[in-house]
Scaffold this motif. Structure first.
Motif, PDB file in Angstrom:
ATOM      1  N   ALA A 129       0.834  -1.206   0.000  1.00 21.83           N
ATOM      2  CA  ALA A 129       0.000   0.000   0.000  1.00 21.83           C
ATOM      3  C   ALA A 129       0.862   1.247   0.000  1.00 21.83           C
ATOM      4  O   ALA A 129       1.699   1.433   0.902  1.00 21.83           O
ATOM      5  CB  ALA A 129      -0.928   0.015   1.214  1.00 21.83           C
ATOM      6  N   HIS A 130       0.681   2.081  -1.020  1.00 27.12           N
ATOM      7  CA  HIS A 130       1.212   3.441  -0.971  1.00 27.12           C
ATOM      8  C   HIS A 130       0.479   4.141   0.162  1.00 27.12           C
ATOM      9  O   HIS A 130      -0.760   4.226   0.161  1.00 27.12           O
ATOM     10  CB  HIS A 130       0.933   4.137  -2.304  1.00 27.12           C
ATOM     11  N   ALA A 131       1.231   4.625   1.161  1.00 29.49           N
ATOM     12  CA  ALA A 131       0.576   5.201   2.334  1.00 29.49           C
ATOM     13  C   ALA A 131       1.468   6.278   2.937  1.00 29.49           C
ATOM     14  O   ALA A 131       2.529   5.980   3.491  1.00 29.49           O
ATOM     15  CB  ALA A 131       0.279   4.110   3.371  1.00 29.49           C
ATOM     16  N   ILE A 132       1.025   7.518   2.826  1.00 33.76           N
ATOM     17  CA  ILE A 132       1.793   8.654   3.351  1.00 33.76           C
ATOM     18  C   ILE A 132       1.112   9.251   4.577  1.00 33.76           C
ATOM     19  O   ILE A 132       1.723   9.428   5.618  1.00 33.76           O
ATOM     20  CB  ILE A 132       1.981   9.716   2.242  1.00 33.76           C
ATOM     21  N   GLY A 133      -0.186   9.583   4.468  1.00 31.52           N
ATOM     22  CA  GLY A 133      -0.917  10.150   5.599  1.00 31.52           C
ATOM     23  C   GLY A 133      -1.156   9.127   6.694  1.00 31.52           C
ATOM     24  O   GLY A 133      -1.338   7.939   6.416  1.00 31.52           O
ATOM     25  N   ILE A 134      -1.197   9.568   7.920  1.00 32.91           N
ATOM     26  CA  ILE A 134      -1.217   8.655   9.068  1.00 32.91           C
ATOM     27  C   ILE A 134      -2.486   7.817   9.129  1.00 32.91           C
ATOM     28  O   ILE A 134      -2.440   6.623   9.449  1.00 32.91           O
ATOM     29  CB  ILE A 134      -0.985   9.424  10.397  1.00 32.91           C
ATOM     30  N   GLU A 135      -3.647   8.371   8.825  1.00 35.25           N
ATOM     31  CA  GLU A 135      -4.876   7.577   8.896  1.00 35.25           C
ATOM     32  C   GLU A 135      -4.882   6.503   7.806  1.00 35.25           C
ATOM     33  O   GLU A 135      -5.328   5.375   8.033  1.00 35.25           O
ATOM     34  CB  GLU A 135      -6.113   8.471   8.794  1.00 35.25           C
ATOM     35  N   GLY A 136      -4.388   6.860   6.637  1.00 29.42           N
ATOM     36  CA  GLY A 136      -4.293   5.867   5.571  1.00 29.42           C
ATOM     37  C   GLY A 136      -3.318   4.754   5.918  1.00 29.42           C
ATOM     38  O   GLY A 136      -3.547   3.583   5.586  1.00 29.42           O
ATOM     39  N   ILE A 137      -2.214   5.109   6.571  1.00 34.45           N
ATOM     40  CA  ILE A 137      -1.253   4.100   7.021  1.00 34.45           C
ATOM     41  C   ILE A 137      -1.925   3.129   7.981  1.00 34.45           C
ATOM     42  O   ILE A 137      -1.830   1.906   7.833  1.00 34.45           O
ATOM     43  CB  ILE A 137      -0.036   4.766   7.703  1.00 34.45           C
ATOM     44  N   LYS A 138      -2.630   3.657   8.957  1.00 37.89           N
ATOM     45  CA  LYS A 138      -3.272   2.797   9.957  1.00 37.89           C
ATOM     46  C   LYS A 138      -4.368   1.941   9.329  1.00 37.89           C
ATOM     47  O   LYS A 138      -4.529   0.758   9.684  1.00 37.89           O
ATOM     48  CB  LYS A 138      -3.822   3.651  11.101  1.00 37.89           C
ATOM     49  N   ASN A 139      -5.119   2.513   8.410  1.00 42.33           N
ATOM     50  CA  ASN A 139      -6.129   1.722   7.697  1.00 42.33           C
ATOM     51  C   ASN A 139      -5.480   0.520   7.012  1.00 42.33           C
ATOM     52  O   ASN A 139      -5.986  -0.607   7.075  1.00 42.33           O
ATOM     53  CB  ASN A 139      -6.828   2.575   6.634  1.00 42.33           C
ATOM     54  N   ALA A 140      -4.361   0.778   6.339  1.00 44.49           N
ATOM     55  CA  ALA A 140      -3.688  -0.284   5.594  1.00 44.49           C
ATOM     56  C   ALA A 140      -3.139  -1.364   6.512  1.00 44.49           C
ATOM     57  O   ALA A 140      -3.272  -2.565   6.236  1.00 44.49           O
ATOM     58  CB  ALA A 140      -2.559   0.316   4.744  1.00 44.49           C
ATOM     59  N   VAL A 141      -2.537  -0.959   7.607  1.00 45.97           N
ATOM     60  CA  VAL A 141      -1.975  -1.942   8.540  1.00 45.97           C
ATOM     61  C   VAL A 141      -3.084  -2.784   9.156  1.00 45.97           C
ATOM     62  O   VAL A 141      -3.002  -4.026   9.203  1.00 45.97           O
ATOM     63  CB  VAL A 141      -1.131  -1.254   9.637  1.00 45.97           C
ATOM     64  N   ARG A 142      -4.148  -2.128   9.606  1.00 48.75           N
ATOM     65  CA  ARG A 142      -5.258  -2.876  10.203  1.00 48.75           C
ATOM     66  C   ARG A 142      -5.912  -3.809   9.188  1.00 48.75           C
ATOM     67  O   ARG A 142      -6.407  -4.884   9.538  1.00 48.75           O
ATOM     68  CB  ARG A 142      -6.303  -1.902  10.764  1.00 48.75           C
ATOM     69  N   ALA A 143      -5.882  -3.424   7.915  1.00 50.46           N
ATOM     70  CA  ALA A 143      -6.506  -4.236   6.866  1.00 50.46           C
ATOM     71  C   ALA A 143      -5.705  -5.495   6.544  1.00 50.46           C
ATOM     72  O   ALA A 143      -6.216  -6.400   5.892  1.00 50.46           O
ATOM     73  CB  ALA A 143      -6.677  -3.398   5.602  1.00 50.46           C
ATOM     74  N   GLY A 144      -4.430  -5.519   6.961  1.00 48.42           N
ATOM     75  CA  GLY A 144      -3.611  -6.698   6.706  1.00 48.42           C
ATOM     76  C   GLY A 144      -2.639  -6.564   5.554  1.00 48.42           C
ATOM     77  O   GLY A 144      -2.107  -7.558   5.059  1.00 48.42           O
ATOM     78  N   ILE A 145      -2.358  -5.337   5.127  1.00 52.20           N
ATOM     79  CA  ILE A 145      -1.389  -5.088   4.055  1.00 52.20           C
ATOM     80  C   ILE A 145      -0.017  -5.633   4.459  1.00 52.20           C
ATOM     81  O   ILE A 145       0.399  -5.502   5.609  1.00 52.20           O
ATOM     82  CB  ILE A 145      -1.312  -3.569   3.768  1.00 52.20           C
ATOM     83  N   THR A 146       0.700  -6.219   3.495  1.00 45.09           N
ATOM     84  CA  THR A 146       2.018  -6.780   3.787  1.00 45.09           C
ATOM     85  C   THR A 146       3.063  -5.698   4.009  1.00 45.09           C
ATOM     86  O   THR A 146       3.860  -5.776   4.954  1.00 45.09           O
ATOM     87  CB  THR A 146       2.489  -7.688   2.626  1.00 45.09           C
ATOM     88  N   THR A 147       3.080  -4.691   3.121  1.00 45.05           N
ATOM     89  CA  THR A 147       4.103  -3.649   3.216  1.00 45.05           C
ATOM     90  C   THR A 147       3.495  -2.258   3.097  1.00 45.05           C
ATOM     91  O   THR A 147       2.631  -2.011   2.256  1.00 45.05           O
ATOM     92  CB  THR A 147       5.160  -3.791   2.100  1.00 45.05           C
ATOM     93  N   ILE A 148       3.975  -1.363   3.939  1.00 47.29           N
ATOM     94  CA  ILE A 148       3.656   0.052   3.832  1.00 47.29           C
ATOM     95  C   ILE A 148       4.758   0.707   3.007  1.00 47.29           C
ATOM     96  O   ILE A 148       5.935   0.632   3.361  1.00 47.29           O
ATOM     97  CB  ILE A 148       3.567   0.717   5.225  1.00 47.29           C
ATOM     98  N   GLU A 149       4.353   1.345   1.917  1.00 45.06           N
ATOM     99  CA  GLU A 149       5.312   2.034   1.053  1.00 45.06           C
ATOM    100  C   GLU A 149       5.380   3.508   1.440  1.00 45.06           C
ATOM    101  O   GLU A 149       4.368   4.174   1.511  1.00 45.06           O
ATOM    102  CB  GLU A 149       4.899   1.891  -0.412  1.00 45.06           C
TER     103      GLU A 149
END
Length: 404
Positions: free
Chosen positions: A215-235
């Protein structure tokens, strides 16, 4: 053909650590022996005295964009290129990666799924290039970051269908945009795009077929959404806070920081579009702080450059490692982030990412000691993939002339 390199420093990137004067033997079937000793009695077709040199696994760049031209406004170029031009550009870039000692790339977005086709062509022996873990076209919301090269969808059902289509097309992983981005005009990097539920449904589809997600994720809420969703890597992960880091540790999420991408943009006023400069200036220092926060907490980090973005030419992975070292990593940790950790984040550490008996013989020979000076990784003498010499410095001949 059996090759033996002896009297050489070996950075195994395995539990064996570093051998200061060891021997490695390999052929097209894989690594046959790794020893801390000279192994003078071992016979080989080719023997190399590695005095003053270091051998280590082929490097892995965990975030690239094959076919993106590194121009001041690469999304404009993507919108103009046809399929053939994109494919030619991707192949040309692949040769540059190999010459730089990068034997594997994780491609996180190419229009027309050209990266999937490129990977297949290499598997069929039609061309040479780095091993490619291909995401194909990213999945984004309508008008979302990177939409010019992506599949635009909205809502859980459309995301699910797009995920299944990418997997059907042969994607090794799925790339999704959880937030806005720097390069896309009209999007705020801090803004949330796909919801947690939309991201989760794509993760579930990938898990069903043992694939990974990014997941391309820069903003903090988007980062947390991605992590909670089960994304393998935060870009990127530019704005990590303590809660996000704790979530990443809890979920086992990897970070691919791409620190250098912003540094190549921020001083290019008058060349790079103004909206990119504005966004980058707001994020660059926070990005370094976020990296340090994640590293110090023990988040798993895989090195990636975001090659293809403005002035971010293929092959600059060593510069990314140097930045990570400046921010606190040791050279050995940085090398691991571009070898075994990068292999783990694509579930390929059973066959690449370290020098161990039975693993594929992707390796590089460099002059000097990168554990003392990471820039030694630029002093490439030889690059092997699956035991075949693909690149050799100066007068030393490679077995295929394509990358010379």
């Amino acid at each position: 053909m059996i090759t033996k390199i002896h009297n050489v420093r070996i950075i195994t990137c395995s539990r064996d650590g570093v051998f200061e004067s060891g021997t490695i033997t390999f052929d097209e079937s894989g690594v046959t022996e790794v020893s801390p000793h000279d192994c003078a009695g071992v016979k080989a077709d080719v023997e190399i005295n590695g005095r003053g040199m270091t051998v280590l696994p082929g490097l892995i760049d965990s975030h690239v964009h094959l076919g993106m031209d590194c121009s001041p406004d690469p999304f404009k170029q993507i919108g103009e290129d046809d399929v053939a031009t994109t494919a030619y550009r991707a192949h040309q870039q692949g040769q540059t990666f190999l010459r730089s000692g990068i034997t594997t790339v994780r491609n996180l977005g190419t229009r027309y799924n050209v990266d999937i086709s490129y990977r297949t062509a290499m598997e069929q022996g039609m061309v040479t290039g780095p091993r490619v873990f291909a995401a194909g076209q990213p999945i984004v919301m309508t008008g979302g970051h990177g939409h010019v090269m992506a599949t635009e969808v909205d809502g859980i059902e459309e995301v699910r269908k797009a995920a299944r289509r990418q997997l059907k097309a042969g994607a090794d992983l799925l790339k999704l945009m959880a937030t806005g981005g720097v390069l896309t005009k009209g999007t705020d990097p801090g803004s949330t795009q796909f919801s947690e539920e939309e991201l989760r449904c794509a993760c579930v589809e990938a898990e069903h077929v043992s694939k990974t997600t990014a997941a391309h994720a820069i903003g903090i809420e988007g980062i947390k959404n991605a992590v909670r969703a089960g994304i393998t890597t935060i870009e990127h992960g530019n704005t990590l806070d303590d809660e996000a880091v704790e979530l990443m540790l809890e979920k086992g999420t990897y970070l691919v920081p791409t620190l250098m991408a912003a540094t190549l943009i921020v001083d290019k006023k008058g060349t790079v579009p103004e909206h990119m400069i504005r966004k980058t200036e707001k994020l660059i220092q926070r990005h370094m702080e976020s990296f340090r926060r994640a590293y110090q907490a023990g988040v798993k980090i895989a090195a990636g450059t975001d090659a293809g973005t403005p002035f971010n030419e293929p092959g600059l992975l060593v510069d990314e490692l140097a930045l990570m070292i400046e921010q606190g990593m040791t050279p050995h940790e940085a090398i691991q982030s571009a070898t075994i950790t990068a292999a783990q984040c694509v579930k390929a550490d059973d066959h690449i990412g370290s020098l161990e008996k039975g693993k594929r013989s992707d390796l590089i020979l460099v002059e000097g000691n990168p554990l003392e000076d990471i820039v030694c990784l630029k002093n490439i003498r030889k690059v092997y993939q699956d035991g075949t010499l693909l690149f050799a410095k100066d007068s030393e001949r490679a077995e295929t002339g394509e990358v010379n």
